[in-house]
Design a protein around this motif. Structure first.
Motif, PDB file in Angstrom:
ATOM      1  N   GLY A 145       0.518  -0.972  -0.142  1.00 36.23           N
ATOM      2  CA  GLY A 145       0.039  -0.080   0.068  1.00 36.23           C
ATOM      3  C   GLY A 145       0.912   1.395   0.156  1.00 36.23           C
ATOM      4  N   LEU A 146       0.214   2.481  -0.074  1.00 34.07           N
ATOM      5  CA  LEU A 146       0.978   3.958   0.275  1.00 34.07           C
ATOM      6  C   LEU A 146       0.412   4.472   0.511  1.00 34.07           C
ATOM      7  CD1 LEU A 146       1.427   4.130  -4.079  1.00 34.07           C
ATOM      8  CD2 LEU A 146       3.352   4.404  -2.439  1.00 34.07           C
ATOM      9  N   PRO A 147       1.011   5.616   1.035  1.00 36.09           N
ATOM     10  CA  PRO A 147       0.216   6.710   1.355  1.00 36.09           C
ATOM     11  C   PRO A 147      -0.955   6.965   0.864  1.00 36.09           C
ATOM     12  CG  PRO A 147       2.045   7.067   2.465  1.00 36.09           C
ATOM     13  CD  PRO A 147       2.231   5.615   1.587  1.00 36.09           C
ATOM     14  N   GLU A 148      -2.062   7.823   1.614  1.00 38.54           N
ATOM     15  CA  GLU A 148      -2.660   8.414   0.989  1.00 38.54           C
ATOM     16  C   GLU A 148      -2.830  10.333   1.018  1.00 38.54           C
ATOM     17  OE1 GLU A 148      -4.663   9.624  -2.007  1.00 38.54           O
ATOM     18  OE2 GLU A 148      -4.521   7.776  -2.006  1.00 38.54           O
ATOM     19  N   PHE A 168       6.175   3.344   7.263  1.00 38.60           N
ATOM     20  CA  PHE A 168       5.189   2.717   6.661  1.00 38.60           C
ATOM     21  C   PHE A 168       4.191   2.146   7.891  1.00 38.60           C
ATOM     22  CE2 PHE A 168       1.794   0.613   3.539  1.00 38.60           C
ATOM     23  CZ  PHE A 168       0.119   1.639   3.724  1.00 38.60           C
ATOM     24  N   GLU A 169       5.435   0.586   7.637  1.00 38.28           N
ATOM     25  CA  GLU A 169       4.383  -0.269   8.396  1.00 38.28           C
ATOM     26  C   GLU A 169       5.387  -0.638  10.491  1.00 38.28           C
ATOM     27  OE1 GLU A 169       3.876  -4.250   5.993  1.00 38.28           O
ATOM     28  OE2 GLU A 169       5.280  -3.278   5.335  1.00 38.28           O
ATOM     29  N   GLY A 170       6.227  -0.178  10.205  1.00 34.84           N
ATOM     30  CA  GLY A 170       6.268   0.309  11.322  1.00 34.84           C
ATOM     31  C   GLY A 170       7.826  -1.744  12.565  1.00 34.84           C
ATOM     32  N   PRO A 171       8.089  -1.283  12.615  1.00 32.43           N
ATOM     33  CA  PRO A 171       8.971  -2.601  13.685  1.00 32.43           C
ATOM     34  C   PRO A 171       7.786  -3.810  14.156  1.00 32.43           C
ATOM     35  CG  PRO A 171       8.795  -1.338  15.024  1.00 32.43           C
ATOM     36  CD  PRO A 171       7.892  -0.654  14.405  1.00 32.43           C
ATOM     37  N   LEU A 220      -3.387   6.759   9.746  1.00 30.50           N
ATOM     38  CA  LEU A 220      -3.172   7.664   8.500  1.00 30.50           C
ATOM     39  C   LEU A 220      -3.780   7.463   7.992  1.00 30.50           C
ATOM     40  CD1 LEU A 220       0.149   9.361  10.034  1.00 30.50           C
ATOM     41  CD2 LEU A 220      -1.988  11.019   9.903  1.00 30.50           C
ATOM     42  N   PRO A 221      -4.111   8.028   6.211  1.00 26.19           N
ATOM     43  CA  PRO A 221      -4.154   7.202   5.014  1.00 26.19           C
ATOM     44  C   PRO A 221      -3.522   6.780   4.198  1.00 26.19           C
ATOM     45  CG  PRO A 221      -5.001  10.001   5.554  1.00 26.19           C
ATOM     46  CD  PRO A 221      -4.061   9.531   6.874  1.00 26.19           C
ATOM     47  N   TRP A 222      -4.321   5.598   3.632  1.00 25.62           N
ATOM     48  CA  TRP A 222      -3.624   4.780   2.730  1.00 25.62           C
ATOM     49  C   TRP A 222      -4.059   4.280   2.499  1.00 25.62           C
ATOM     50  CZ3 TRP A 222      -2.809  -0.127   3.213  1.00 25.62           C
ATOM     51  CH2 TRP A 222      -3.261  -1.455   4.360  1.00 25.62           C
ATOM     52  N   ARG A 223      -3.833   3.884   0.774  1.00 24.39           N
ATOM     53  CA  ARG A 223      -4.891   3.127   0.412  1.00 24.39           C
ATOM     54  C   ARG A 223      -3.613   1.807  -0.263  1.00 24.39           C
ATOM     55  NH1 ARG A 223      -3.164   4.062  -4.829  1.00 24.39           N
ATOM     56  NH2 ARG A 223      -1.980   5.173  -5.167  1.00 24.39           N
ATOM     57  N   GLN A 224      -4.294   1.080  -0.697  1.00 21.95           N
ATOM     58  CA  GLN A 224      -3.773  -0.313  -1.401  1.00 21.95           C
ATOM     59  C   GLN A 224      -3.452  -0.528  -2.587  1.00 21.95           C
ATOM     60  OE1 GLN A 224      -3.580  -2.844   1.072  1.00 21.95           O
ATOM     61  NE2 GLN A 224      -1.869  -3.655  -0.106  1.00 21.95           N
ATOM     62  N   GLY A 225      -2.501  -0.760  -2.635  1.00 20.93           N
ATOM     63  CA  GLY A 225      -1.398  -0.622  -4.129  1.00 20.93           C
ATOM     64  C   GLY A 225      -2.416  -0.955  -4.744  1.00 20.93           C
TER      65      GLY A 225
END
Length: 137
Positions: A37-40, A112-115, A132-137
């Motif tokens: 995914g990506l931040p949106e 984006f994903e953390g530990p 926070l806003p994000w979307r699946q690729g």
């Protein structure tokens, strides 16, 4: 520290919202963008700039990274927030941008994903966990 500093994901999002010139650069790989995914940023009237720090699938460093960043049209002096999966590659990208005279350049802590948590899942910190806003690729 050889870049402007580290910020929490929420701080990066607030800075992107407050400064029309501020840019978010996701330095993960094409596979990560497509499958994780990506931040949106559309609610801010922005898009994420996607530039691989390391190339997929071989993991080789992207020798053209700084040139690609310069060619992306980031305004002179604009704050640049670098994001990767967990906040490691983004430090290297922030250092490279700073060395090239770009920025100020910031690393987004925990990426984006953390530990990993105790079960090996990425549920502890990062952009997604912060809600926070994000979307699946």
């Amino acid at each position: 520290m050889t870049y402007a500093g580290d910020v929490q994901p929420e701080e990066a999002y607030a800075a992107l919202a407050a400064d029309e010139d501020a840019v978010l650069v996701d330095v993960r790989t094409t596979a990560e963008w497509n499958y994780v995914g990506l931040p949106e940023l559309s609610a801010l009237g922005k898009r994420v700039l996607c530039l691989e720090w390391q190339r997929f699938p071989d993991g080789a460093l992207n020798g053209d990274f700084v040139e690609q960043l310069q060619d992306a049209g980031v305004p002179d002096g604009a704050p640049i927030y670098f994001l990767c999966r967990s906040g490691v590659r983004s430090v290297a990208a922030a250092e490279a941008a700073t060395a090239a005279g770009l920025g100020p350049a910031y690393n987004v802590l925990d990426g984006f994903e953390g530990p990993h948590d105790e079960f090996g899942h990425r549920t502890v910190a990062g952009w997604k966990v912060a809600g926070l806003p994000w979307r699946q690729g």
